[in-house]
Design a protein around this motif. Sequence first.
Motif, short mmCIF file in Angstrom:
data_model
loop_
_atom_site.label_atom_id
_atom_site.label_comp_id
_atom_site.label_asym_id
_atom_site.label_seq_id
_atom_site.Cartn_x
_atom_site.Cartn_y
_atom_site.Cartn_z
N TYR A 52 9.73 -0.56 3.02
CA TYR A 52 9.49 0.78 3.74
C TYR A 52 10.54 1.62 3.34
CZ TYR A 52 6.01 -1.67 6.37
OH TYR A 52 4.73 -2.47 6.88
N ARG A 83 5.59 3.19 1.23
CA ARG A 83 5.62 1.68 1.50
C ARG A 83 5.53 1.38 -0.04
NH1 ARG A 83 0.39 1.78 4.76
NH2 ARG A 83 -1.44 1.58 3.12
N SER A 121 2.43 6.32 3.08
CA SER A 121 1.74 4.99 3.99
C SER A 121 0.59 5.82 4.78
CB SER A 121 2.80 4.37 4.89
OG SER A 121 3.44 5.30 5.71
N GLY A 179 1.26 -1.15 9.03
CA GLY A 179 2.30 -0.85 7.90
C GLY A 179 2.40 0.51 7.68
N THR A 226 0.53 2.87 8.47
CA THR A 226 -0.84 4.05 8.41
C THR A 226 -1.14 4.89 9.55
OG1 THR A 226 -1.72 2.26 7.08
CG2 THR A 226 -3.21 3.75 7.85
#
Length: 635
Positions: free
Chosen positions: A347, A360, A371, A422, A424
């Motif tokens: 990240y 990411r 991301s 992640g 999003t």
Amino acid sequence: MSRRRALITAVLGVAVIATTLGAQAATPAEGHLGPTQLTLTYATAMQVGSPTGVFSRNVACPPGSIDPLNVVCDHYTLTVDVARSYWESHHGGVSVLVPKDFYGYAYTPDNSIAAASTWTGEPHLLTIPNAAGTYEIRLAPYVALGTSAVTARFVSYLGADTELSGDGFAAYYGTTLSKQPKRKPANTAIEYDGPRLAFRSTYVGRSAAEPTIGVDKDGNAFFVAAAFDGLPEGAPAQPARTVLLRSTDGNGSWASAQPPPLQGVPGDGHPVTLDPYVYVDQQYGRVFDVDLTLAGSYLSFSDDLGKTWTRGAAISAFGANDHQTLFAGPPVLGLPTTDAAFPKIVYYCVNQVDGSFCARSLDGGRTFINSGEPAFAAAEADADGAGFCGGLHGHGVTDSKGRVFLPRGFCGKPMLGVSEDGGTTWSEVPVLPEGSNIGAADIQTSVAVDAADNLYYVWWDDVHQLPYLSVSKTAGRSWSRPRMIAPPGVQAVNFPSISAGSAGRIAITFPGTLSKDDEDITRPWFSYVVESVDALSTKPTFLSAVANPGGLADPIHRGDCAGRCGGMYDFLDVVVDRAGTVWGTATDTCTPLAECSTRRVGGHSDLTGENGAAQSADGVAFRQTSGPPLVVGGS
């Protein structure tokens, strides 16, 4: 006397000169230093109502060629009005500022040397640690001075308000608070019979603006910081450039581990930086070297201690950005990684004016994509009308389940961005319980996660400038009441950073001061480390120590430490390695000590330049050498 003989004299050292200092060229004057007031007599008496005082007198050496082995241009007696037992509970000593091109010596009444200065070609300090009683101070020229006049000054750092033993060591419980008190809260030392904290501090040999550190699975450390040496001297601008350093001997020495130059670009490594950053994944040992540019970053990574490097694509998922952080975590459902040697998501999060954004990489750092939604959107104003809040944030971390945590002092309130997919989507979680008003003094706050996925969040408050800690056992959904964790006697701090090891074991570092006078231009600051092995308990014990070189006798900064603390900037770092040893970074804006300890007419510190930038900013790495380990049971 020839210059060659003078150079030989310098090499032979103190022992030779001590036996041959002879003629005294001036009538001895006197100085008296005490822990609560300072009285100095040098030709004329001066009263200075502060533990730090300066007096001066021009001294002319005899005309003609001077032999430094046989002529002392000036000497005087210095009396330190304390008993030796004073230093059992206080720290410091006395320093005499030695002029350029002079040696300085302090002799005891039995004619033995208590201290000697090292000639540098610049003004420097003759320091007598734990000084007590009477000394004779002798100044000898390094080269022939003819009738040139010199100035000698006393500089005291007795530290009368310093009541800690050792180099800032203390044990204490901390103070839990629901709301911000009107008076400055303070912690009290407790009895402690466990292993004391101690650190080995090393100058890495390079300037260090925004220094970060990482340690691999085998205990090899990497240190990076910016230095404003990217263009030749005299060029109109000096962009910062970094050199990645590596230590393979436990912070004993540091050497370059620079990536190779970019194709077609002269020099080594990344050609320029606006923010340097190093991240080392302790599980796989991959080292990431990142340098921010105005609209992206250079990135290189290595799997062999920096012997060879892979150049990632320039990270340019965003426009103009600042204050990057890079970290890695386990993959989450629906986001498979493609690098077998590094099966983690990498990240990269940055501040933009209109929010905090993350990208990411699923291929180990070779390519990055945006991301998703911002971790924090910019706010025009908070509920109290505080005004526009930008996107600056602290360094991100992940837990064992791949959840991502990004800290931020959002509009003066400690906040945490949490993503379970992640990056999003994100949720913003307030760290303060309902009704608490212990606000954040700075946008950059810090978060850590331990081996059992407990979270720890630190910030410094906007009223008393003291550090606070909150704990979450619920992945950031709820938080404990804030606990003020300043060591006993510490009056103010700046930008604390935190790291964690096994469950309940944490380390925090910050610059801190023992002085109550925030208007004092010589107010000393030190690099503190605070640790706890039971931070999850209802009454945790904290241990503290000073980790900078010289301890409490040699501050890393003097004067005002608000904002970026005179050139430290904001990426001061602390990590816990896989063995449970604490490592960290500091920026010493007080080198040479002579510059740091003197004053300039007009109330400005000698250290600070026109724009508040430090004249010196030397990189320091520290490593814990004793104290409780922060990793136990292989976790």
